[in-house]
Design a protein around this motif. Structure first.
Motif: not given
Length: 461
Positions: A348, A365, A372, A374-376, A379, A383, A386, A410, A447
């Protein structure tokens, strides 16, 4: 008989109302934001690079009041200078005399900028930029100023015209006739200059938003093409100046760069009295102040006040006597190298960049499927969530204050007081490592907090 004013008693009686008072009488969104992200602390004391909350918790300051606290909080030399100037009972701000302190501070500042000749003192960074914009336009007889996308030069109307963030500009048009180019795009700069109406180009050698440095050679090349077209180079060093990047000014990292106008503020104050300064070449000042009739054509009611000048003189004295610039370079290099060692460890973690004690930590990413997804999710909602997920546990669990570097970014920006030491570096890296370990574990409180941020972001659409 009227009651004598007692500041300590007033704070003791009503200090606990701080968030309610802000909600009722000031920007009501500030306390709302602080409550939302858990930053609604009550800080009661500060010294150097640390401050303490009402429960006695020691917090490490990696924000420095957006760069204002270059020497940390309550440096004894600056405090003494302010006590001394108050006790001196000077005949300050008569407006019709020449006090010694402004001249002495200008002399010291110019000693670090030998190609510049004169100084105008105002009260803030944005005022320093406003001064530079006015002087550039008058000196060249041209109306337009060029600036960079993502730039931040202040929020008053003139400086807002050269602000590269749409969110700050929305709703305040019409602004001045200015044009944005990308940082490092020399072709775009020359294309605009060929139109013949450009007074100058204002640029941060390292942009505060995202911590992006001007590409090697760009500032010198920009200076040459500007002068070829009769325009001026304006260096905004409000945040990067006075040692922040490991040299006195950030533009000094590149040989041959000599701005026509230079803006400083923030750290010059010592964290006490607002001050801004615009340094410039002799011919520019002499053109603006061309006759006695124009003696007050640009001025500031509180500019050059004794308290601000005393603070500035004390700050420069400390920096010279304590080797602050060299210390910032050494500690900044140590912190950057320690953080760069973590990049291969965390998918990350995308990049560590910056100079001295102005460091950007960029996230990106991840490659693994679980992270990925969770990142998506973050986002898609907004944006920058995170980075906020990292900032919050750094404060709540590790008592370290940081900031996201800009809206929809980010990136975390580290701009601590220039006096932090090896122990502070160890503390930050240890805490940051723990937060990243938690993030890569794929679950837990971090998270869960991310899901809360997603809900809030969606609700605000």
């Amino acid at each position: 008989m009227s009651k004598e004013f007692d500041l300590s008693a007033l704070l003791a009686e009503r200090g606990a109302e701080r968030y309610e008072l802000h909600t009722r009488y000031l920007n009501h969104q500030l306390p709302r934001m602080l409550h939302t992200i858990g930053f609604d602390k009550v800080y009661v004391r500060a010294e150097g690079a640390h401050f303490w909350d009402a429960d006695g918790g020691d917090h490490l300051d990696m924000l420095a009041g957006f760069g204002v606290m270059g020497l940390g909080r309550h440096h004894p030399v600056v405090r003494k200078a302010l006590h001394d100037v108050l006790d001196a009972q000077l005949a300050d701000l008569t407006r019709f005399d020449c006090q010694p302190l402004p001249g002495l501070l200008a002399e010291k500042l110019l000693a670090h900028s030998p190609h510049l000749d004169r100084v105008f003192f105002g009260n803030s960074g944005t005022e320093a930029v406003e001064t530079a914009l006015k002087f550039a336009r008058y000196a060249t007889g041209k109306p337009r100023i060029l600036y960079c996308s993502h730039a931040f030069h202040g929020l008053t109307t003139g400086s807002l015209s050269v602000n590269g963030e749409k969110g700050f500009r929305d709703g305040f048009a019409p602004l001045l006739p200015d044009t944005a180019i990308e940082l490092g795009d020399l072709d775009a700069l020359e294309r605009e200059l060929r139109k013949g109406d450009v007074a100058g180009f204002v640029v941060e050698p390292i942009q505060g938003k995202g911590v992006h440095e001007a590409p090697p050679g760009f500032l010198r090349a920009a200076q040459e093409v500007l002068h070829r077209h009769g325009a001026l180079l304006i260096a905004d060093e409000v945040q990067t100046g006075l040692g922040r990047t490991g040299d006195f000014y950030a533009y000094q990292h590149e040989d041959g760069v000599e701005p026509d106008l230079l803006c400083v503020a923030k750290a010059l104050s010592g964290g006490y009295v607002p001050v801004g300064a615009t340094l410039g070449k002799d011919w520019i000042f002499k053109k603006v102040y061309s006759s006695m009739d124009r003696v007050l054509v640009h001025s500031a009611s509180f500019g050059s006040n004794a308290q601000a000048m005393a603070a500035g003189l004390a700050v420069l004295s400390v920096m010279e006597n304590e080797g602050t610039v060299a210390h910032a370079r050494r500690i900044g290099d140590l912190l950057s190298s320690r953080l760069k060692e973590l990049v291969p460890r965390y998918e990350l973690l995308h990049e560590i960049r910056g100079r001295g004690l102005m460091i950007g930590i960029e996230f990106g990413r991840p490659s693994s499927l679980g992270l990925r997804s969770r990142w998506t999710m973050l986002q898609t909602a907004r944006k920058g969530l995170f980075a906020q997920m990292v900032v919050v546990p750094l404060l709540q669990r590790h008592r370290i204050l940081t900031q996201v570097s800009g809206d929809h970014m980010e990136v975390i920006k580290l701009i601590p007081p220039l006096i932090i030491d090896e122990a502070d570096v160890d503390r930050f890296v240890t805490a940051f490592t723990a937060v990243m370990d938690d993030a890569h574990a794929g679950g837990g409180l971090m998270w869960d907090f991310g899901k809360t941020l997603v809900k809030q972001a969606v609700a605000q659409r």
